[in-house]
Design a protein around this motif. Structure first.
Motif, PDB file in Angstrom:
ATOM      1  N   ARG A  49      17.276  38.878  53.813  1.00 15.05           N
ATOM      2  CA  ARG A  49      16.604  40.164  54.001  1.00 15.05           C
ATOM      3  C   ARG A  49      16.795  40.654  55.440  1.00 15.05           C
ATOM      4  O   ARG A  49      17.083  41.835  55.672  1.00 15.05           O
ATOM      5  N   ILE A  50      16.615  39.756  56.381  1.00 13.45           N
ATOM      6  CA  ILE A  50      16.773  40.121  57.794  1.00 13.45           C
ATOM      7  C   ILE A  50      18.213  40.551  58.066  1.00 13.45           C
ATOM      8  O   ILE A  50      18.454  41.571  58.714  1.00 13.45           O
ATOM      9  N   ASN A  51      19.177  39.773  57.580  1.00 16.18           N
ATOM     10  CA  ASN A  51      20.593  40.120  57.786  1.00 16.18           C
ATOM     11  C   ASN A  51      20.911  41.503  57.236  1.00 16.18           C
ATOM     12  O   ASN A  51      21.651  42.277  57.850  1.00 16.18           O
ATOM     13  N   HIS A  52      20.362  41.820  56.075  1.00 16.60           N
ATOM     14  CA  HIS A  52      20.605  43.136  55.478  1.00 16.60           C
ATOM     15  C   HIS A  52      20.027  44.242  56.370  1.00 16.60           C
ATOM     16  O   HIS A  52      20.683  45.258  56.615  1.00 16.60           O
ATOM     17  N   ALA A  53      18.821  44.039  56.869  1.00 21.19           N
ATOM     18  CA  ALA A  53      18.206  45.035  57.760  1.00 21.19           C
ATOM     19  C   ALA A  53      19.018  45.200  59.040  1.00 21.19           C
ATOM     20  O   ALA A  53      19.198  46.323  59.531  1.00 21.19           O
ATOM     21  N   ILE A  54      19.523  44.097  59.574  1.00 20.50           N
ATOM     22  CA  ILE A  54      20.362  44.169  60.776  1.00 20.50           C
ATOM     23  C   ILE A  54      21.618  44.985  60.485  1.00 20.50           C
ATOM     24  O   ILE A  54      22.035  45.827  61.303  1.00 20.50           O
ATOM     25  N   ASN A  55      22.224  44.783  59.329  1.00 14.16           N
ATOM     26  CA  ASN A  55      23.413  45.571  58.959  1.00 14.16           C
ATOM     27  C   ASN A  55      23.071  47.056  58.819  1.00 14.16           C
ATOM     28  O   ASN A  55      23.852  47.914  59.260  1.00 14.16           O
ATOM     29  N   LEU A  56      21.937  47.374  58.215  1.00 11.81           N
ATOM     30  CA  LEU A  56      21.511  48.778  58.119  1.00 11.81           C
ATOM     31  C   LEU A  56      21.364  49.386  59.509  1.00 11.81           C
ATOM     32  O   LEU A  56      21.774  50.522  59.758  1.00 11.81           O
ATOM     33  N   TYR A  57      20.786  48.640  60.424  1.00 13.31           N
ATOM     34  CA  TYR A  57      20.571  49.069  61.804  1.00 13.31           C
ATOM     35  C   TYR A  57      21.906  49.275  62.513  1.00 13.31           C
ATOM     36  O   TYR A  57      22.150  50.319  63.125  1.00 13.31           O
ATOM     37  N   LYS A  58      22.774  48.292  62.433  1.00 15.90           N
ATOM     38  CA  LYS A  58      24.067  48.367  63.132  1.00 15.90           C
ATOM     39  C   LYS A  58      24.977  49.446  62.544  1.00 15.90           C
ATOM     40  O   LYS A  58      25.818  49.996  63.239  1.00 15.90           O
ATOM     41  N   ASN A  59      24.794  49.769  61.246  1.00 17.85           N
ATOM     42  CA  ASN A  59      25.583  50.824  60.605  1.00 17.85           C
ATOM     43  C   ASN A  59      24.959  52.207  60.766  1.00 17.85           C
ATOM     44  O   ASN A  59      25.468  53.188  60.224  1.00 17.85           O
ATOM     45  N   GLY A  60      23.851  52.295  61.466  1.00 17.07           N
ATOM     46  CA  GLY A  60      23.211  53.578  61.736  1.00 17.07           C
ATOM     47  C   GLY A  60      22.405  54.157  60.579  1.00 17.07           C
ATOM     48  O   GLY A  60      22.042  55.329  60.626  1.00 17.07           O
ATOM     49  N   GLN A  61      22.097  53.356  59.578  1.00 17.17           N
ATOM     50  CA  GLN A  61      21.292  53.874  58.464  1.00 17.17           C
ATOM     51  C   GLN A  61      19.806  53.914  58.808  1.00 17.17           C
ATOM     52  O   GLN A  61      19.062  54.664  58.198  1.00 17.17           O
ATOM     53  N   VAL A  62      19.383  53.091  59.773  1.00 20.23           N
ATOM     54  CA  VAL A  62      18.016  53.112  60.290  1.00 20.23           C
ATOM     55  C   VAL A  62      18.069  52.916  61.798  1.00 20.23           C
ATOM     56  O   VAL A  62      19.021  52.338  62.330  1.00 20.23           O
ATOM     57  N   ASN A  63      17.045  53.421  62.468  1.00 16.07           N
ATOM     58  CA  ASN A  63      16.948  53.245  63.920  1.00 16.07           C
ATOM     59  C   ASN A  63      15.929  52.187  64.306  1.00 16.07           C
ATOM     60  O   ASN A  63      15.900  51.746  65.451  1.00 16.07           O
ATOM     61  N   THR A  64      15.074  51.835  63.363  1.00 18.58           N
ATOM     62  CA  THR A  64      13.988  50.896  63.617  1.00 18.58           C
ATOM     63  C   THR A  64      13.901  49.908  62.469  1.00 18.58           C
ATOM     64  O   THR A  64      14.156  50.266  61.311  1.00 18.58           O
ATOM     65  N   ILE A  65      13.537  48.671  62.806  1.00 23.44           N
ATOM     66  CA  ILE A  65      13.283  47.656  61.790  1.00 23.44           C
ATOM     67  C   ILE A  65      11.828  47.232  61.939  1.00 23.44           C
ATOM     68  O   ILE A  65      11.376  46.916  63.035  1.00 23.44           O
ATOM     69  N   ILE A  66      11.119  47.224  60.809  1.00 23.15           N
ATOM     70  CA  ILE A  66       9.735  46.762  60.788  1.00 23.15           C
ATOM     71  C   ILE A  66       9.697  45.452  60.006  1.00 23.15           C
ATOM     72  O   ILE A  66      10.004  45.427  58.813  1.00 23.15           O
ATOM     73  N   PHE A  67       9.339  44.375  60.696  1.00 26.03           N
ATOM     74  CA  PHE A  67       9.202  43.083  60.039  1.00 26.03           C
ATOM     75  C   PHE A  67       7.755  42.881  59.640  1.00 26.03           C
ATOM     76  O   PHE A  67       6.841  43.202  60.387  1.00 26.03           O
ATOM     77  N   THR A  68       7.560  42.348  58.434  1.00 24.28           N
ATOM     78  CA  THR A  68       6.213  42.132  57.912  1.00 24.28           C
ATOM     79  C   THR A  68       6.025  40.659  57.579  1.00 24.28           C
ATOM     80  O   THR A  68       6.989  39.937  57.344  1.00 24.28           O
ATOM     81  N   GLY A  69       4.776  40.254  57.569  1.00 22.19           N
ATOM     82  CA  GLY A  69       4.450  38.913  57.111  1.00 22.19           C
ATOM     83  C   GLY A  69       3.657  38.116  58.118  1.00 22.19           C
ATOM     84  O   GLY A  69       3.980  38.092  59.303  1.00 22.19           O
ATOM     85  N   GLY A  70       2.611  37.504  57.606  1.00 23.27           N
ATOM     86  CA  GLY A  70       1.737  36.694  58.437  1.00 23.27           C
ATOM     87  C   GLY A  70       2.130  35.236  58.433  1.00 23.27           C
ATOM     88  O   GLY A  70       3.274  34.878  58.149  1.00 23.27           O
ATOM     89  N   VAL A  71       1.159  34.399  58.728  1.00 23.40           N
ATOM     90  CA  VAL A  71       1.363  32.961  58.824  1.00 23.40           C
ATOM     91  C   VAL A  71       1.205  32.336  57.453  1.00 23.40           C
ATOM     92  O   VAL A  71       0.194  32.549  56.778  1.00 23.40           O
TER      93      VAL A  71
END
Length: 183
Positions: A49-71
């Motif tokens: 999931r993280i890798n996919h978000a990084i690819n979206l970011y690096k390809n300019g599809q998003v400017n921000t990544i919001i990570f969710t999840g607690g302990v």
């Protein structure tokens, strides 16, 4: 009985189809739904999931990544913190990452991400998760008033037929529960 089986089968089919269609949409942020961490590292499911978000970011599809999840386990860091560290190590600018660290369910992931996003006035989102999880997740996001679109991980860890069937049965059940009870 056959009407019930038909409803279950058609819902399962729609969940499968929904998560396996690529929409190639641009948004302001990608919301990465939390998943387990193993010590200081993301689990294989969360890593994809993280890798996919990084690819979206690096390809300019998003400017921000919001990570969710607690302990999850008391001696582990929050899922969102592990996601942030992993992304920073792969050249995502820290200023382009937002986190929420208290959620434990998909609905909480989305609700808390929306709260974090509203501080930065972000309004259009790609929901990043495994393909079979997305129909329910996007429905929840839209019920929260979000302008949200699915962005399935192309490298899901659920590859085998057995793993996909188990995940699909689980998601079909939770989709019906959500439709009926909104939980």
């Amino acid at each position: 009985m056959s009407a019930l089986m038909l409803a279950i089968a058609s819902t399962a089919l729609s969940i499968y189809a929904y998560g396996n269609s690529d929409r190639n949409i641009k948004a302001e942020a990608a919301i990465v739904l939390g998943a387990a961490v193993w010590g200081e590292e993301p689990s294989p499911v969360f890593r994809e999931r993280i890798n996919h978000a990084i690819n979206l970011y690096k390809n300019g599809q998003v400017n921000t990544i919001i990570f969710t999840g607690g302990v999850g386990e008391t001696n582990e860091p929050a899922e969102a913190i592990v996601g942030k560290r992993y992304a920073i190590a792969r050249q995502v600018k820290p200023a382009d990452i937002l986190i929420e660290t208290t959620s434990h369910t998909t609905h909480q992931n989305l609700k808390n991400a929306l709260s974090v996003a509203s501080t930065d006035k972000l309004t259009k989102f790609l929901i990043v998760s495994d393909p079979l999880h997305l129909k329910r997740a996007v429905l929840m996001a839209r019920d929260l008033g979000m302008d949200a679109y699915p962005s399935p991980t192309p490298t899901t860890r659920y590859r085998s037929v057995r793993a996909q069937m188990e995940f699909l049965m689980r998601e079909t059940y939770f989709y019906f529960v959500y439709l009926v009870f909104k939980i």
